[in-house]
Design a protein around this motif. Structure first.
Motif, PDB file in Angstrom:
ATOM      1  N   PRO A   1       0.927  -1.435   0.008  1.00 62.97           N
ATOM      2  CA  PRO A   1      -0.025   0.015  -0.101  1.00 62.97           C
ATOM      3  C   PRO A   1       0.912   1.207  -0.045  1.00 62.97           C
ATOM      4  CG  PRO A   1      -0.920  -1.467   1.680  1.00 62.97           C
ATOM      5  CD  PRO A   1       0.342  -2.109   0.916  1.00 62.97           C
ATOM      6  N   PRO A   2       0.558   2.074  -1.049  1.00 62.55           N
ATOM      7  CA  PRO A   2       1.594   3.371  -1.024  1.00 62.55           C
ATOM      8  C   PRO A   2       1.609   4.204   0.123  1.00 62.55           C
ATOM      9  CG  PRO A   2       0.220   2.910  -2.899  1.00 62.55           C
ATOM     10  CD  PRO A   2      -0.157   2.339  -2.140  1.00 62.55           C
ATOM     11  N   PHE A   3       0.425   4.459   0.833  1.00 62.42           N
ATOM     12  CA  PHE A   3       0.559   5.408   2.092  1.00 62.42           C
ATOM     13  C   PHE A   3       1.063   4.823   3.069  1.00 62.42           C
ATOM     14  CE2 PHE A   3      -3.004   7.480  -0.185  1.00 62.42           C
ATOM     15  CZ  PHE A   3      -2.568   9.009   0.023  1.00 62.42           C
ATOM     16  N   GLU A   4       1.090   3.446   3.371  1.00 58.35           N
ATOM     17  CA  GLU A   4       1.729   2.613   4.280  1.00 58.35           C
ATOM     18  C   GLU A   4       3.200   2.487   3.852  1.00 58.35           C
ATOM     19  OE1 GLU A   4       2.271  -2.025   5.605  1.00 58.35           O
ATOM     20  OE2 GLU A   4       0.268  -1.532   4.794  1.00 58.35           O
ATOM     21  N   THR A   5       3.592   2.397   2.637  1.00 60.17           N
ATOM     22  CA  THR A   5       5.010   2.387   2.420  1.00 60.17           C
ATOM     23  C   THR A   5       5.809   3.830   2.579  1.00 60.17           C
ATOM     24  OG1 THR A   5       4.488   0.677   0.558  1.00 60.17           O
ATOM     25  CG2 THR A   5       6.597   2.196   0.490  1.00 60.17           C
ATOM     26  N   LEU A   6       4.784   4.919   2.383  1.00 65.38           N
ATOM     27  CA  LEU A   6       5.344   6.295   2.646  1.00 65.38           C
ATOM     28  C   LEU A   6       5.566   6.746   4.130  1.00 65.38           C
ATOM     29  CD1 LEU A   6       5.820   8.872   1.222  1.00 65.38           C
ATOM     30  CD2 LEU A   6       3.427   9.581   1.393  1.00 65.38           C
ATOM     31  N   PHE A   7       4.538   6.121   5.001  1.00 62.12           N
ATOM     32  CA  PHE A   7       4.774   6.401   6.331  1.00 62.12           C
ATOM     33  C   PHE A   7       5.838   5.735   6.920  1.00 62.12           C
ATOM     34  CE2 PHE A   7       0.128   8.058   5.822  1.00 62.12           C
ATOM     35  CZ  PHE A   7       0.686   9.474   6.091  1.00 62.12           C
ATOM     36  N   ALA A   8       5.966   4.326   6.487  1.00 62.08           N
ATOM     37  CA  ALA A   8       6.956   3.294   7.231  1.00 62.08           C
ATOM     38  C   ALA A   8       8.419   3.677   6.623  1.00 62.08           C
ATOM     39  CB  ALA A   8       6.352   1.933   6.848  1.00 62.08           C
ATOM     40  N   GLU A   9       8.551   4.304   5.505  1.00 57.93           N
ATOM     41  CA  GLU A   9       9.743   4.444   5.063  1.00 57.93           C
ATOM     42  C   GLU A   9      10.182   5.744   4.436  1.00 57.93           C
ATOM     43  OE1 GLU A   9      12.065   2.110   5.119  1.00 57.93           O
ATOM     44  OE2 GLU A   9      11.050   0.213   5.114  1.00 57.93           O
ATOM     45  N   TRP A  10       9.615   6.816   5.134  1.00 53.67           N
ATOM     46  CA  TRP A  10       9.625   8.237   4.753  1.00 53.67           C
ATOM     47  C   TRP A  10      11.061   8.710   4.939  1.00 53.67           C
ATOM     48  CZ3 TRP A  10      11.681  12.020   7.697  1.00 53.67           C
ATOM     49  CH2 TRP A  10      11.726  11.712   9.056  1.00 53.67           C
ATOM     50  N   ARG A  11      11.917   8.216   5.727  1.00 55.06           N
ATOM     51  CA  ARG A  11      13.446   8.568   5.791  1.00 55.06           C
ATOM     52  C   ARG A  11      14.119   8.083   4.578  1.00 55.06           C
ATOM     53  NH1 ARG A  11      11.731   7.271  10.844  1.00 55.06           N
ATOM     54  NH2 ARG A  11      12.161   8.846  12.433  1.00 55.06           N
ATOM     55  N   VAL A  12      13.891   6.654   3.976  1.00 51.23           N
ATOM     56  CA  VAL A  12      14.588   6.123   2.911  1.00 51.23           C
ATOM     57  C   VAL A  12      14.126   6.987   1.805  1.00 51.23           C
ATOM     58  CG1 VAL A  12      15.149   4.286   1.709  1.00 51.23           C
ATOM     59  CG2 VAL A  12      14.915   4.093   4.025  1.00 51.23           C
ATOM     60  N   ILE A  13      12.881   7.212   1.622  1.00 49.84           N
ATOM     61  CA  ILE A  13      12.289   7.946   0.588  1.00 49.84           C
ATOM     62  C   ILE A  13      12.760   9.196   0.401  1.00 49.84           C
ATOM     63  CG2 ILE A  13      10.200   8.885  -0.488  1.00 49.84           C
ATOM     64  CD1 ILE A  13       8.816   6.271   0.533  1.00 49.84           C
ATOM     65  N   LEU A  14      12.973  10.091   1.407  1.00 45.81           N
ATOM     66  CA  LEU A  14      13.478  11.571   1.206  1.00 45.81           C
ATOM     67  C   LEU A  14      14.609  11.231   1.100  1.00 45.81           C
ATOM     68  CD1 LEU A  14      12.797  14.346   2.004  1.00 45.81           C
ATOM     69  CD2 LEU A  14      13.567  14.131   4.255  1.00 45.81           C
ATOM     70  N   LEU A  15      15.680  10.444   1.467  1.00 48.78           N
ATOM     71  CA  LEU A  15      17.061  10.235   1.265  1.00 48.78           C
ATOM     72  C   LEU A  15      17.379   9.826  -0.170  1.00 48.78           C
ATOM     73  CD1 LEU A  15      19.809  10.793   2.449  1.00 48.78           C
ATOM     74  CD2 LEU A  15      19.926   8.183   2.987  1.00 48.78           C
ATOM     75  N   GLY A  16      16.608   8.938  -0.667  1.00 46.01           N
ATOM     76  CA  GLY A  16      16.529   8.519  -2.171  1.00 46.01           C
ATOM     77  C   GLY A  16      16.132   9.506  -3.110  1.00 46.01           C
ATOM     78  N   ALA A  17      15.253  10.416  -2.605  1.00 43.49           N
ATOM     79  CA  ALA A  17      14.829  11.675  -3.693  1.00 43.49           C
ATOM     80  C   ALA A  17      15.872  12.459  -3.844  1.00 43.49           C
ATOM     81  CB  ALA A  17      13.603  12.234  -2.921  1.00 43.49           C
ATOM     82  N   PHE A  18      16.872  12.550  -2.999  1.00 44.04           N
ATOM     83  CA  PHE A  18      17.908  13.645  -2.842  1.00 44.04           C
ATOM     84  C   PHE A  18      19.133  13.285  -3.636  1.00 44.04           C
ATOM     85  CE2 PHE A  18      15.062  16.034  -0.520  1.00 44.04           C
ATOM     86  CZ  PHE A  18      15.000  17.380  -0.664  1.00 44.04           C
ATOM     87  N   ALA A  19      19.348  11.717  -3.302  1.00 48.59           N
ATOM     88  CA  ALA A  19      20.689  11.472  -3.818  1.00 48.59           C
ATOM     89  C   ALA A  19      21.042  11.467  -5.392  1.00 48.59           C
ATOM     90  CB  ALA A  19      20.583   9.683  -3.471  1.00 48.59           C
ATOM     91  N   PRO A  20      20.022  11.283  -6.314  1.00 43.76           N
ATOM     92  CA  PRO A  20      20.466  11.459  -7.839  1.00 43.76           C
ATOM     93  C   PRO A  20      20.200  12.846  -8.126  1.00 43.76           C
ATOM     94  CG  PRO A  20      18.159  10.682  -7.550  1.00 43.76           C
ATOM     95  CD  PRO A  20      18.626  10.858  -6.174  1.00 43.76           C
ATOM     96  N   LEU A  21      20.131  13.903  -7.299  1.00 45.30           N
ATOM     97  CA  LEU A  21      19.847  15.200  -7.921  1.00 45.30           C
ATOM     98  C   LEU A  21      21.068  16.014  -8.726  1.00 45.30           C
ATOM     99  CD1 LEU A  21      17.786  17.317  -5.060  1.00 45.30           C
ATOM    100  CD2 LEU A  21      17.047  15.767  -6.807  1.00 45.30           C
ATOM    101  N   ALA A  22      21.846  15.511  -8.612  1.00 43.86           N
ATOM    102  CA  ALA A  22      22.923  16.037  -9.496  1.00 43.86           C
ATOM    103  C   ALA A  22      22.783  15.898 -10.856  1.00 43.86           C
ATOM    104  CB  ALA A  22      24.182  15.861  -8.816  1.00 43.86           C
ATOM    105  N   SER A  23      22.533  14.401 -10.994  1.00 43.77           N
ATOM    106  CA  SER A  23      22.283  13.878 -12.292  1.00 43.77           C
ATOM    107  C   SER A  23      20.837  14.363 -12.978  1.00 43.77           C
ATOM    108  CB  SER A  23      22.356  12.183 -12.414  1.00 43.77           C
ATOM    109  OG  SER A  23      22.117  11.548 -13.453  1.00 43.77           O
ATOM    110  N   PHE A  24      20.086  14.329 -12.048  1.00 42.45           N
ATOM    111  CA  PHE A  24      18.721  14.656 -12.664  1.00 42.45           C
ATOM    112  C   PHE A  24      18.744  16.039 -13.169  1.00 42.45           C
ATOM    113  CE2 PHE A  24      15.805  11.137 -11.083  1.00 42.45           C
ATOM    114  CZ  PHE A  24      16.534  10.091 -11.458  1.00 42.45           C
ATOM    115  N   ALA A  25      19.360  16.884 -12.439  1.00 42.40           N
ATOM    116  CA  ALA A  25      19.122  18.532 -12.676  1.00 42.40           C
ATOM    117  C   ALA A  25      20.101  18.409 -13.987  1.00 42.40           C
ATOM    118  CB  ALA A  25      19.767  19.345 -11.594  1.00 42.40           C
ATOM    119  N   LEU A  26      21.260  17.807 -13.945  1.00 46.01           N
ATOM    120  CA  LEU A  26      22.008  17.978 -15.373  1.00 46.01           C
ATOM    121  C   LEU A  26      21.310  17.468 -16.562  1.00 46.01           C
ATOM    122  CD1 LEU A  26      24.980  18.597 -16.422  1.00 46.01           C
ATOM    123  CD2 LEU A  26      25.332  16.261 -15.951  1.00 46.01           C
ATOM    124  N   PHE A  27      20.385  16.398 -16.408  1.00 44.70           N
ATOM    125  CA  PHE A  27      19.796  15.663 -17.408  1.00 44.70           C
ATOM    126  C   PHE A  27      18.943  17.030 -17.904  1.00 44.70           C
ATOM    127  CE2 PHE A  27      15.919  13.717 -18.820  1.00 44.70           C
ATOM    128  CZ  PHE A  27      16.529  12.322 -19.216  1.00 44.70           C
TER     129      PHE A  27
END
Length: 453
Positions: free
Chosen positions: A248-274
């Motif tokens: 369930p997406p909301f369950e995943t979001l609330f249970a793993e929000w720290r990993v999701i937040l970290l994962g969203a920022f990890a590739p920003l250099a590449s995605f911005a350059l994209f």
């Protein structure tokens, strides 16, 4: 209803047809998965880049003729960003479809929504015909494209990573990323062809529509290529064994929000350059120079093919020195590239050099950027968590990059674009530094990483 039951009860006929048409044996091999992944991602990115190119060459005059060229392009880029709002909506909606009706049904609906939305843009009436409704319709179709892209997550990159041997993990991690430059090269080639073939008036009246029609045909091909894998019992068995089931997406979001937040920022250099390499330079060429867009599109298409080579190189390097090292070093190199946007003002040589260097750096970083922290997810959340991370990273890192870069250029100058890129580099290096657990797992290994698209 469980996913397995849903697969059997609701998408059995669809998947059986895919097996009959496309299967010659019953094994799921990494090479076949890789082909499905590349076809799927190339199609998705082709749709993506066709809209991006039209946002520069078509929509400012076709949809926003009452604005000056810079304002019209900014308005087009604002609509371009709507897809990145739609992707999370698609993840939530199509996860429900996946759980209740099976992967085959989900994938079919998502890809036909993507192709149908893209084809609808090809039939878009102009502002001269329907007034402001033209912009509203374009925004709606673009939002639906994003919803479809969010729902098109099929898990094939994850399966590809998990069936790869440890010593080839970096190589297989880069395979899904090849679709981006291939899609860009195809989109550039089609637009360059019609621009060179037609007078400007004919191109703006009807010639620009043909690349959008092509998208529907490509989506049909991609659908059957991916169903060929999804439909096999071995695919389902591997997913079951690896516990790669939608949560369930909301369950995943609330249970793993720290990993999701970290994962969203990890590739920003590449995605911005994209987007600062693949989309923004075309707008600069169109608005601030007198150079031919045909010539620039040819340069960009060649640069995209160079990017493919760099992505392949990233896979080799990652298997030798580790994915974390490749990401960290490439982010640092992108930091030095922050001074490069000024090269766009140096004429054809400066543009060519900017594109060449930019696509090489993009390939090295983008090739390993996907799923950088996904091994930190609990197993039961990995499938859905990987999709949420991917959508979040694209939204934060790339969704507004063309708009921001053009606005900064128009108001402050090219030098300011480098500062925007530098902010993405800082985010990437910070996220990699925080995520120490991933570095440990990448070396040896309590868990296997899963890739997002």
């Amino acid at each position: 209803m469980s996913t397995t039951a849903a697969d059997t009860g609701n998408s059995e006929a669809l998947e059986r047809d895919a097996r009959v048409v496309h299967s010659t044996h019953h094994d799921v091999r990494p090479g076949e998965i890789a082909i499905g992944v590349i076809i799927g991602r190339t199609t998705e990115f082709f749709d993506f880049f066709v809209f991006a190119i039209a946002s520069v060459l078509v929509f400012p005059a076709f949809v926003f003729p009452y604005l000056d060229p810079v304002e019209g392009t900014l308005a087009s880029f604002a609509l371009f960003s709507l897809a990145f709002f739609g992707r999370p909506l698609g993840t939530f909606l199509f996860t429900y479809i996946d759980q209740n009706h099976g992967r085959g049904v989900k994938l079919t609906i998502a890809l036909f929504l993507l192709g149908g939305s893209t084809m609808a843009i090809a039939l878009l009436p102009s502002h001269a015909q329907v007034g402001a409704a033209s912009a509203w319709l374009l925004g709606l179709f673009r939002l639906l494209q994003g919803v479809a892209l969010g729902g098109a997550w099929d898990g094939l990159p994850s399966l590809l990573a998990l069936t790869a041997s440890k010593e080839k993990r970096g190589w297989y991690s880069m395979i899904p990323q090849i679709g981006a430059p291939l899609g860009l090269a195809l989109a550039c080639a089609l637009f360059a062809y019609f621009l060179a073939l037609l007078e400007t008036a004919d191109f703006l009246r009807w010639g620009w529509r043909y690349p959008f029609f092509v998208a529907l045909a490509l989506n049909v091909v991609a659908l059957f290529a991916r169903l060929r894998i999804v439909a096999t019992p071995e695919f389902k068995r591997l997913f079951d064994n690896r516990e790669l089931q939608p949560s369930p997406p909301f369950e995943t979001l609330f249970a793993e929000w720290r990993v999701i937040l970290l994962g969203a920022f990890a590739p920003l250099a590449s995605f911005a350059l994209f987007h600062l390499v693949a989309v923004f330079p075309l707008s600069y060429n169109q608005l601030f120079t007198t150079e031919s867009p045909v010539r620039f599109l040819i340069f960009e298409g060649i640069g995209a093919l160079v990017c493919v080579v760099a992505i392949l190189l990233s896979g080799v390097l990652a298997d030798k020195v580790g994915r974390r090292a490749v990401l960290g070093v490439s982010a640092a190199l992108i930091g030095t590239f922050c001074f490069a946007p000024i090269m766009l003002s140096f004429g054809q040589f400066g543009e060519a050099l900017y594109l060449l260097l930019g696509f090489v750096l993009l390939g090295l970083s983008f090739g390993q950027a996907a799923g950088a922290v996904n091994s930190s997810f609990q197993q039961k959340y990995r499938y859905t968590g990987a999709a949420i991370v991917s959508n979040s990273a694209w939204f934060i890192g790339a969704g507004f990059a063309p708009f921001v870069a053009l606005w900064l250029t128009a108001n402050l100058g090219l030098w300011s674009v480098g500062l925007y890129l530098l902010s993405g580099v800082i985010c990437t290096l910070g996220a990699l530094a925080i995520n120490r657990e991933w570095g440990q797992r990448d070396q040896g290994t309590s868990d296997e990483p899963v890739i997002a698209d």
